[in-house]
Design an enzyme around this catalytic site. Structure first.
Site, PDB file in Angstrom:
ATOM      1  N   ASN A  11       3.822   2.875  -0.127  1.00 53.26           N
ATOM      2  CA  ASN A  11       2.798   2.482  -0.962  1.00 53.26           C
ATOM      3  C   ASN A  11       2.893   1.313  -1.083  1.00 53.26           C
ATOM      4  O   ASN A  11       3.880   0.421  -1.412  1.00 53.26           O
ATOM      5  CB  ASN A  11       3.399   3.154  -2.430  1.00 53.26           C
ATOM      6  CG  ASN A  11       2.315   2.720  -3.727  1.00 53.26           C
ATOM      7  OD1 ASN A  11       2.047   1.754  -3.892  1.00 53.26           O
ATOM      8  ND2 ASN A  11       2.135   3.939  -4.332  1.00 53.26           N
ATOM      9  N   HIS A  14       2.363  -2.785  -4.433  1.00 50.24           N
ATOM     10  CA  HIS A  14       2.936  -4.077  -5.119  1.00 50.24           C
ATOM     11  C   HIS A  14       2.489  -5.392  -4.276  1.00 50.24           C
ATOM     12  O   HIS A  14       2.544  -6.354  -4.693  1.00 50.24           O
ATOM     13  CB  HIS A  14       4.507  -3.830  -5.170  1.00 50.24           C
ATOM     14  CG  HIS A  14       4.688  -2.741  -6.285  1.00 50.24           C
ATOM     15  ND1 HIS A  14       4.684  -3.020  -7.534  1.00 50.24           N
ATOM     16  CD2 HIS A  14       4.917  -1.466  -6.098  1.00 50.24           C
ATOM     17  CE1 HIS A  14       5.072  -1.866  -8.157  1.00 50.24           C
ATOM     18  NE2 HIS A  14       5.098  -0.962  -7.311  1.00 50.24           N
ATOM     19  N   HIS A  47      -2.782   3.196  -4.809  1.00 47.72           N
ATOM     20  CA  HIS A  47      -3.253   3.771  -6.207  1.00 47.72           C
ATOM     21  C   HIS A  47      -4.270   3.091  -6.819  1.00 47.72           C
ATOM     22  O   HIS A  47      -4.028   1.888  -7.104  1.00 47.72           O
ATOM     23  CB  HIS A  47      -2.014   4.011  -6.947  1.00 47.72           C
ATOM     24  CG  HIS A  47      -2.367   4.445  -8.282  1.00 47.72           C
ATOM     25  ND1 HIS A  47      -1.203   4.958  -9.322  1.00 47.72           N
ATOM     26  CD2 HIS A  47      -3.292   5.192  -8.897  1.00 47.72           C
ATOM     27  CE1 HIS A  47      -1.709   5.646 -10.357  1.00 47.72           C
ATOM     28  NE2 HIS A  47      -3.144   5.739 -10.289  1.00 47.72           N
ATOM     29  N   ARG A  49      -5.798   2.176  -9.987  1.00 45.21           N
ATOM     30  CA  ARG A  49      -5.754   2.515 -11.505  1.00 45.21           C
ATOM     31  C   ARG A  49      -7.172   2.430 -11.894  1.00 45.21           C
ATOM     32  O   ARG A  49      -7.901   1.408 -11.502  1.00 45.21           O
ATOM     33  CB  ARG A  49      -4.693   1.669 -11.745  1.00 45.21           C
ATOM     34  CG  ARG A  49      -3.277   2.272 -11.443  1.00 45.21           C
ATOM     35  CD  ARG A  49      -2.220   1.874 -12.326  1.00 45.21           C
ATOM     36  NE  ARG A  49      -0.972   2.661 -12.645  1.00 45.21           N
ATOM     37  CZ  ARG A  49      -0.599   3.403 -13.397  1.00 45.21           C
ATOM     38  NH1 ARG A  49      -1.456   3.528 -14.482  1.00 45.21           N
ATOM     39  NH2 ARG A  49       0.539   3.972 -13.042  1.00 45.21           N
ATOM     40  N   ARG A  53      -5.105  -2.817 -12.079  1.00 36.49           N
ATOM     41  CA  ARG A  53      -4.049  -3.617 -12.132  1.00 36.49           C
ATOM     42  C   ARG A  53      -3.438  -4.194 -10.846  1.00 36.49           C
ATOM     43  O   ARG A  53      -2.689  -5.275 -10.865  1.00 36.49           O
ATOM     44  CB  ARG A  53      -2.671  -3.198 -13.122  1.00 36.49           C
ATOM     45  CG  ARG A  53      -2.091  -2.011 -12.401  1.00 36.49           C
ATOM     46  CD  ARG A  53      -0.737  -1.557 -13.478  1.00 36.49           C
ATOM     47  NE  ARG A  53      -1.441  -1.094 -14.546  1.00 36.49           N
ATOM     48  CZ  ARG A  53      -0.442  -0.239 -15.119  1.00 36.49           C
ATOM     49  NH1 ARG A  53       0.539  -0.114 -14.957  1.00 36.49           N
ATOM     50  NH2 ARG A  53      -0.851   0.359 -16.533  1.00 36.49           N
ATOM     51  N   GLU A  73      -4.131   7.740  -4.172  1.00 38.82           N
ATOM     52  CA  GLU A  73      -3.396   8.211  -5.679  1.00 38.82           C
ATOM     53  C   GLU A  73      -4.635   7.703  -6.574  1.00 38.82           C
ATOM     54  O   GLU A  73      -5.020   6.547  -6.599  1.00 38.82           O
ATOM     55  CB  GLU A  73      -2.077   7.544  -6.077  1.00 38.82           C
ATOM     56  CG  GLU A  73      -1.490   8.148  -5.070  1.00 38.82           C
ATOM     57  CD  GLU A  73       0.144   7.397  -5.286  1.00 38.82           C
ATOM     58  OE1 GLU A  73       1.147   7.615  -4.843  1.00 38.82           O
ATOM     59  OE2 GLU A  73      -0.014   6.469  -6.415  1.00 38.82           O
ATOM     60  N   THR A 104       3.707   5.328 -12.870  1.00 35.79           N
ATOM     61  CA  THR A 104       3.475   6.867 -13.246  1.00 35.79           C
ATOM     62  C   THR A 104       4.428   7.640 -13.728  1.00 35.79           C
ATOM     63  O   THR A 104       5.448   7.839 -12.879  1.00 35.79           O
ATOM     64  CB  THR A 104       2.651   7.707 -12.075  1.00 35.79           C
ATOM     65  OG1 THR A 104       1.874   6.719 -11.263  1.00 35.79           O
ATOM     66  CG2 THR A 104       2.075   8.702 -12.333  1.00 35.79           C
ATOM     67  N   GLU A 158       3.057  17.146  -4.725  1.00 29.85           N
ATOM     68  CA  GLU A 158       4.146  15.955  -4.539  1.00 29.85           C
ATOM     69  C   GLU A 158       4.929  16.017  -5.892  1.00 29.85           C
ATOM     70  O   GLU A 158       4.537  15.803  -7.011  1.00 29.85           O
ATOM     71  CB  GLU A 158       3.597  14.718  -4.536  1.00 29.85           C
ATOM     72  CG  GLU A 158       4.307  13.414  -4.484  1.00 29.85           C
ATOM     73  CD  GLU A 158       3.966  11.891  -4.096  1.00 29.85           C
ATOM     74  OE1 GLU A 158       2.964  11.973  -3.617  1.00 29.85           O
ATOM     75  OE2 GLU A 158       4.570  11.048  -4.400  1.00 29.85           O
ATOM     76  N   HIS A 198       8.725   8.836  -6.033  1.00 30.36           N
ATOM     77  CA  HIS A 198       9.084   7.796  -7.234  1.00 30.36           C
ATOM     78  C   HIS A 198      10.323   7.666  -7.534  1.00 30.36           C
ATOM     79  O   HIS A 198      11.241   8.433  -7.535  1.00 30.36           O
ATOM     80  CB  HIS A 198       8.129   8.779  -8.574  1.00 30.36           C
ATOM     81  CG  HIS A 198       7.981   7.643  -9.475  1.00 30.36           C
ATOM     82  ND1 HIS A 198       8.801   7.181 -10.267  1.00 30.36           N
ATOM     83  CD2 HIS A 198       6.664   7.130  -9.653  1.00 30.36           C
ATOM     84  CE1 HIS A 198       8.108   6.143 -11.074  1.00 30.36           C
ATOM     85  NE2 HIS A 198       6.952   6.078 -10.842  1.00 30.36           N
TER      86      HIS A 198
HETATM   87  N1  PXP Z   1       4.327   8.910  -5.504  1.00 27.95           N
HETATM   88  C1  PXP Z   1       3.490   8.663  -6.522  1.00 27.95           C
HETATM   89  C2  PXP Z   1       2.230   9.973  -6.585  1.00 27.95           C
HETATM   90  C3  PXP Z   1       3.219   7.561  -7.356  1.00 27.95           C
HETATM   91  O1  PXP Z   1       2.277   7.502  -8.374  1.00 27.95           O
HETATM   92  C4  PXP Z   1       4.176   6.558  -6.953  1.00 27.95           C
HETATM   93  C5  PXP Z   1       3.932   5.157  -7.900  1.00 27.95           C
HETATM   94  O2  PXP Z   1       2.882   4.579  -7.643  1.00 27.95           O
HETATM   95  C6  PXP Z   1       4.858   6.632  -5.982  1.00 27.95           C
HETATM   96  C7  PXP Z   1       5.183   7.870  -5.105  1.00 27.95           C
HETATM   97  C8  PXP Z   1       5.956   5.536  -5.490  1.00 27.95           C
HETATM   98  O3  PXP Z   1       6.813   5.401  -6.486  1.00 27.95           O
HETATM   99  P1  PXP Z   1       7.755   4.042  -6.432  1.00 27.95           P
HETATM  100  O4  PXP Z   1       6.808   2.755  -6.178  1.00 27.95           O
HETATM  101  O5  PXP Z   1       8.805   4.179  -7.499  1.00 27.95           O
HETATM  102  O6  PXP Z   1       8.486   4.200  -5.021  1.00 27.95           O
END
Ligand code: PXP
Length: 247
Positions: A11, A14, A47, A49, A53, A73, A104, A158, A198
């Site tokens: 992901n 960030h 993602h 949003r 953000r 996402e 999330t 997921e 997550h």
């Molecule tokens: N999976 C989903 C559906 C998420 O919303 C997120 C966070 O954006 C993640 C995985 C990844 O989570 P993390 O950033 O805590 O690794």
């Protein structure tokens, strides 16, 4: 590309967050995609949003142009469904979204939806499927949510691992893992593909890899945090080596 292993989605939100914080053109998301894929990750996750953000609309199209496989996402809103139909990701993961949350924080609350809300969900999943996009639903690891995901026509669930991550190394860790295993087994029995993610990091990942039927993990925050010190490529390779060692 690794085959028959748990797939890794990285992901990149960030990285977009750093870019957005100063409205600069750097760090380049196209460069991040290339490094991520070269390091052996199987797909890119972003993602978009509603409050924009981190990932911006233009970032999403930039990533789509260069990512081999894209997991998008998004919240279950008309705006996002229309955006996804233009973006054409390989996968859409529908997540709950609250403006005040840092991330999330839980799965979709499918059990609370009324009949017309369930119909809307079903129609949106159908629209995405007709455009060749597979839908995943981000749910807490409970059996009823898994069954509802199947009824709604999702091909993938997921499982939210945030609760497990919070309970890691506490007396409640085993129970959190048990819920994930039971949800994963049920989803698999119903013919659903099982992803998870997550709050996963190099400390708590091994136990998740041992859960039956996990097809793919999506990891963001911990990889980008590690990348600050050791670089994105090494941070991803570290995660992949943990996944590979669990086989
Ligand atoms: N999976 C989903 C559906 C998420 O919303 C997120 C966070 O954006 C993640 C995985 C990844 O989570 P993390 O950033 O805590 O690794």
């Amino acid at each position: 590309m690794r085959s028959n292993r748990i797939r890794l989605g990285v992901n990149l939100d960030h990285i977009a967050f750093i870019k957005k914080s100063r409205d600069t053109l750097y760090p380049s998301l196209a460069d991040a995609v290339k490094i991520t894929e070269d390091a052996g990750a199987d797909l890119i996750t972003i993602h978009l949003r509603e409050d924009r953000r981190h990932i911006q609309d233009s970032d999403a199209f930039e990533v789509r142009d260069c990512a081999k496989t894209l997991n998008f996402e998004m919240a279950n809103t008309m705006e996002m469904i229309e955006f996804a139909l233009k973006l054409k990701p390989d996968f859409c993961c529908i997540v709950p979204e609250k403006r005040e949350e840092k991330t999330t924080e839980g799965g979709l609350n499918l059990k609370k939806l009324n009949v017309s809300e369930l119909d809307l969900f079903k129609n949106n999943i159908k629209k995405l499927a007709e455009a060749g996009i597979k839908t995943s639903l981000f749910i807490d690891p409970d059996i009823e949510s898994v069954k509802l995901s199947k009824e709604l026509g999702a091909e993938i669930v997921e499982l939210h691992t945030g609760h497990y991550a919070n309970k890691f190394n506490s007396i409640d860790e085993f129970e959190a893992l048990e819920s994930l295993s039971m949800a994963s087994n049920t989803a698999h029995d119903l013919g659903l593909i099982v992803n998870a993610g997550h709050g996963l990091n190099i400390e708590n990942l091994t136990q998740i890899c041992e859960i039956p039927h996990i097809h793919e993990l999506n990891i963001g925050h911990s990889i980008i945090s590690q990348a600050v010190f050791i670089g994105l490529k090494d941070a991803i390779e570290k995660i992949i080596s943990i996944i590979d060692n669990c086989d």
